[in-house]
Design a protein around this motif. Structure first.
Motif, PDB file in Angstrom:
ATOM      1  N   THR A  85      14.063 -12.576  66.130  1.00 44.71           N
ATOM      2  CA  THR A  85      13.379 -13.719  66.739  1.00 44.71           C
ATOM      3  C   THR A  85      12.831 -13.341  68.106  1.00 44.71           C
TER       4      THR A  85
ATOM      5  N   HIS B 252       8.843 -13.583  69.137  1.00 48.24           N
ATOM      6  CA  HIS B 252       8.404 -14.716  69.959  1.00 48.24           C
ATOM      7  C   HIS B 252       8.516 -14.490  71.465  1.00 48.24           C
TER       8      HIS B 252
ATOM      9  N   ALA C   8       5.038 -14.518  73.453  1.00 51.41           N
ATOM     10  CA  ALA C   8       4.377 -15.818  73.581  1.00 51.41           C
ATOM     11  C   ALA C   8       5.091 -16.712  74.585  1.00 51.41           C
TER      12      ALA C   8
ATOM     13  N   VAL D  62       3.422 -24.038  74.989  1.00 51.50           N
ATOM     14  CA  VAL D  62       3.475 -23.091  73.879  1.00 51.50           C
ATOM     15  C   VAL D  62       4.142 -23.770  72.691  1.00 51.50           C
ATOM     16  N   ASN D  63       3.734 -23.396  71.495  1.00 51.94           N
ATOM     17  CA  ASN D  63       4.301 -23.965  70.271  1.00 51.94           C
ATOM     18  C   ASN D  63       4.567 -22.816  69.306  1.00 51.94           C
ATOM     19  N   ARG D  64       5.823 -22.669  68.885  1.00 50.38           N
ATOM     20  CA  ARG D  64       6.195 -21.581  67.981  1.00 50.38           C
ATOM     21  C   ARG D  64       7.107 -22.116  66.880  1.00 50.38           C
ATOM     22  N   GLU D  65       7.052 -21.476  65.715  1.00 49.55           N
ATOM     23  CA  GLU D  65       7.981 -21.764  64.632  1.00 49.55           C
ATOM     24  C   GLU D  65       8.834 -20.524  64.398  1.00 49.55           C
ATOM     25  N   LEU D  66      10.128 -20.709  64.390  1.00 49.37           N
ATOM     26  CA  LEU D  66      11.034 -19.571  64.224  1.00 49.37           C
ATOM     27  C   LEU D  66      12.124 -19.920  63.215  1.00 49.37           C
TER      28      LEU D  66
ATOM     29  N   GLU E  67      10.715 -25.734  64.919  1.00 50.70           N
ATOM     30  CA  GLU E  67       9.491 -25.738  65.729  1.00 50.70           C
ATOM     31  C   GLU E  67       9.920 -25.907  67.178  1.00 50.70           C
TER      32      GLU E  67
ATOM     33  N   ARG F  63       8.626 -26.330  70.987  1.00 50.00           N
ATOM     34  CA  ARG F  63       7.515 -26.636  71.889  1.00 50.00           C
ATOM     35  C   ARG F  63       7.987 -26.435  73.317  1.00 50.00           C
TER      36      ARG F  63
END
Length: 767
Positions: free
Chosen positions: A316, A320, A323, A334-338, A348, A350
């Motif tokens: 992970t 990520h 970013a 920032v918006n990430r899906e892990l 998700e 944010r």
């Protein structure tokens, strides 16, 4: 602008004809085009006069300013919506344009519908933003006359409002604080000099007054009493907070060690059901709400001070870190899906700039991801189905010609010479047919064309043509006395082929494959087997394929029926084999079950119900099969053929005429109906009609059959098609057909079918 007002649109376009055409199109849609400008300078000079809600803006303009520079200046003056209408799609231009936060980006050339959609979407977003602003200002208007200071901030920690009382106490002007960090404007400390937390918004905390010290813009320390309240939108979602405070004469405060979670944070977010935590500039957790603690199975003492990357797996961080680090460095959202391995869930995350670090809002999106993946699989299946169907008909026609001519050549040479090359070519053609049908079955789940078959005979026939793998022993065990069962022999052979191939690939160094066919005992089930249909109850007959190979790991077992899932990608495996088998099993009302242990092999069972809904029929859907058909009238039977492909039509005519039939051919359904009607009028009715199901740009078999039945309710007809998944092929009687002939087929198959149909017709006439 309200929802009932027309949208006021300004077009900034240096090509006059394009601008006029856009204006005309928008006018027809009911929008109000307030002006057309050729340059950014003109647009800026007329902006106050025109008061647009939306600006359609080209990037390349006449004058010194390009469209992006113009957008920056327009948005500095007003919260106007921007939609770029341009031919520029290079990454540099798009990156510059993105900084202006446009409501849309429409590439030239575009059509009327694309323009309408871009404008309507942009207008809707703009209107919603205006409504939100008006709603917030209506709240804030009520605070203007309060003696208490009021500061409102969004979830990212940016100040969005200050009332006059707050201005007087803090020394900050409203135009100076908008967008600034709340920590900078509302900078509070304990009496000991340590930073103070923003007061929680729960009732218990509000009941106890406290005094903290606010550092003003001038650097003075002012004692205040404060409290907080959540700021929510119309749906009740938290969007920020409101701080109320008043200057107060300080009471003596004993110098005690401060108790703090480490950084000032809006504790009102405890009311959020989703996990939320804050990080400092070194990735250390400075705050975590109750949901975040539950997510990571930790208490507050263990969580505080822990690095974010200690909570996440190494993979992970690798995926990520860049970013999130960029968001922290540049103070960006920032918006990430892990994927959280420990919990096997998708999150998700944010991130919002907060102080020197980040505020992270976390939401479990596992269900959303699974649904998206399911829809993606369905989309891929549908796309594959369209692709398969697009060429299956023509390809099967070609295979019919190949298979037919090879078979005719074999028959002519049978008494003179034996050519192994012809036999090999014929087997290759049959394999090509199998591939097409497998693709159609997988993609569309085609209805089976059922026949009454002994499973033992089917297995024997399969292994007669199957090329056995080296160093593998095949054991076949068929329980004696099994009844016939109604199945699609071609589909079940396809299923058996896939299972045998999987078993062979699982034993690359040799081994044993056991094929059993039996009536299973309901009480006898594998413990822990993987079942494709959770509601399935075993009954009827079963085909079982067992290998002694490598087995399937437990974490792979739950995915084996998914399209494209394969552990043998290096061997060019498609991952479609078991998916095809599952489609075939379900189409027959049965199911697949799989038991596997790593290192001990895999066993797959295919269950088939005995109470199938198929009628007693032969491989072509006849009510009865005559191995030696009864005598028919001495005169040559007359057959009318509808087939649009000239090669297939020629093969049919040659095959039937050489065997004593009187054949009339046609290439389109209307012609077929006309020939049948004329023949009736002459008293020379056709004994049988063979109809191709699909005729491009003409009347096909179904429509032609409707018209033929209107002329002659006793018409006897065979439907033939390369679309084996069409409902007509599975239920020909429902459409008035006496039998079905799937392409490709061998000439001998057609002859046997035609003779049996004519024999059936003769029996019915005699009775």
């Amino acid at each position: 602008m309200t929802s009932s007002d027309p949208i006021r649109i300004l077009i900034v376009e240096n090509e006059g004809l394009v601008g006029c055409d856009m204006a005309a199109s928008l006018g027809k849609l009911g929008h109000h085009v307030v002006g057309i400008c050729a340059s950014g300078e003109e647009a800026l000079s007329r902006f106050e006069e025109l008061r647009p809600d939306l600006v359609l803006l080209d990037v390349h303009l006449s004058g010194q300013l390009d469209g992006i520079d113009t957008a920056h200046e327009l948005q500095r003056r007003s919260k106007v919506a921007i939609v770029y209408v341009t031919a520029c799609a290079d990454l540099e231009t798009v990156a510059r344009a993105r900084q202006t936060h446009p409501q849309g980006y429409l590439l030239k050339p575009f059509n009327h519908d694309e323009l309408r959609l871009a404008v309507e979407v942009a207008a809707q977003r703009h209107m919603e933003e205006r409504k939100r602003q008006r709603r917030e200002h209506s709240y804030f208007d009520a605070f203007q006359s309060l003696a208490d200071g009021v500061i409102a901030a969004d979830l990212a920690g940016g100040v969005i409002f200050m009332n006059p009382a707050a201005v007087r106490v803090t020394g900050w002007l409203p135009e100076e604080v908008t967008g600034r960090s709340l920590n900078e404007v509302f900078n509070i400390y304990q009496a000991s000099g340590e930073p103070a937390e923003i007061l929680p918004a729960d009732a218990a905390a509000q009941a106890t007054e406290r005094t903290v010290y606010l550092t003003t813009r001038a650097g003075e320390r002012v004692p205040i009493q404060d409290r907080t309240a959540p700021l929510r939108d119309e749906q009740g979602e938290l969007t920020g907070l409101i701080i109320l405070f008043r200057a107060h004469a300080p009471a003596p405060v004993p110098p005690t060690a401060p108790t703090r979670s480490s950084a000032p944070l809006v504790d009102v977010v405890e009311s959020i059901s989703d996990p939320l935590f804050a990080l400092d500039s070194r990735w250390r957790v400075t705050y975590a709400n109750a949901s975040a603690l539950r997510l990571f199975d930790r208490n507050l003492q263990d969580m505080l001070g822990l690095s974010l990357w200690d909570l996440m797996p190494t993979a992970t961080r690798e995926a990520h870190y860049e970013a999130l680090a960029r968001a922290m460095l540049h103070r960006e959202t920032v918006n990430r899906e892990l994927f959280l391995d420990e919990k096997q869930i998708w999150l998700e995350v944010r991130g919002y700039p907060f102080g020197e670090g980040l505020l992270l809002l976390v939401q479990d999106v596992t269900a959303r991801r699974e649904e998206a993946e399911r829809r993606n699989r369905i989309d891929r299946l549908e796309s594959l189905g369209l692709l398969a169907r697009g060429f299956a008909h023509d390809f099967n026609n070609l295979l019919t010609v190949l298979l037919g001519n090879i078979s005719l050549a074999e028959m002519r040479l049978r008494n003179a010479i034996t050519l192994p090359e012809l036999h090999t070519a014929k087997q290759a053609t049959l394999q090509a047919q199998n591939l097409v049908q497998q693709l159609l079955t997988f993609a569309r789940g085609g209805a089976p064309i059922k026949t009454q078959i002994h499973l033992g005979d089917l297995i024997d026939t399969f292994f007669t043509h199957h090329t056995r793998a080296n160093r593998i022993e095949y054991r076949i065990d068929v329980q004696p006395g099994l009844p016939q069962i109604a199945i699609d022999g071609a589909q079940v052979r396809r299923l058996l082929s896939n299972l045998i191939r999987n078993a062979e690939q699982a034993q690359p160094n040799g081994g044993e494959i056991i094929i059993r066919c039996f009536a299973p005992d309901h009480a006898e089930m594998f413990p822990g087997e993987m079942v494709s249909d959770k509601n399935f109850q075993p009954s009827g007959l079963a085909i079982e394929v067992e290998d002694k190979g490598e087995g399937i790991p437990p974490d792979h077992l739950s995915h084996i029926f998914e399209p494209y899932f394969s552990t043998r990608k290096a061997d060019n495996a498609t991952g479609l084999g078991l998916t095809v088998c599952e489609s075939i099993a379900k189409a027959h009302g049965g199911s697949l079950t799989v038991r596997s242990e790593p290192g001990r092999g895999t066993t797959v069972r295919f269950y088939l119900p005995l109470d199938s809904d198929a009628e007693e029929a032969d491989a072509f859907g006849l009510s009865k099969v005559f191995d030696t058909p009864p005598e028919v009238e001495a005169a040559a039977p007359r057959i009318l053929v509808l087939e649009d492909d000239p090669l297939v039509r020629s093969l049919i005519v040659r095959n039937l005429t050489s065997n004593g039939f009187d054949v009339t051919e046609s290439a389109e359904g209307s012609e077929t109906v006309r020939l049948y009607q004329e023949s009736q009028g002459q008293g020379r009715a056709f004994d049988l009609v063979i109809l191709d199901l699909s005729i491009p740009n003409g009347m096909g078999g179904i429509r032609a059959m409707e018209k033929l039945r209107a002329l002659d309710p006793e018409v006897f007809a065979i439907v033939s098609s390369g679309y084996s998944d069409d409902p007509v092929m599975a239920n020909p009687a429902s459409y008035g057909f006496a039998a079905v002939l799937p392409k490709p087929y061998e000439p001998a198959d057609m002859l046997r079918l035609v003779r049996n149909i004519l024999a059936t017709r003769g029996i019915r006439r005699a009775s």
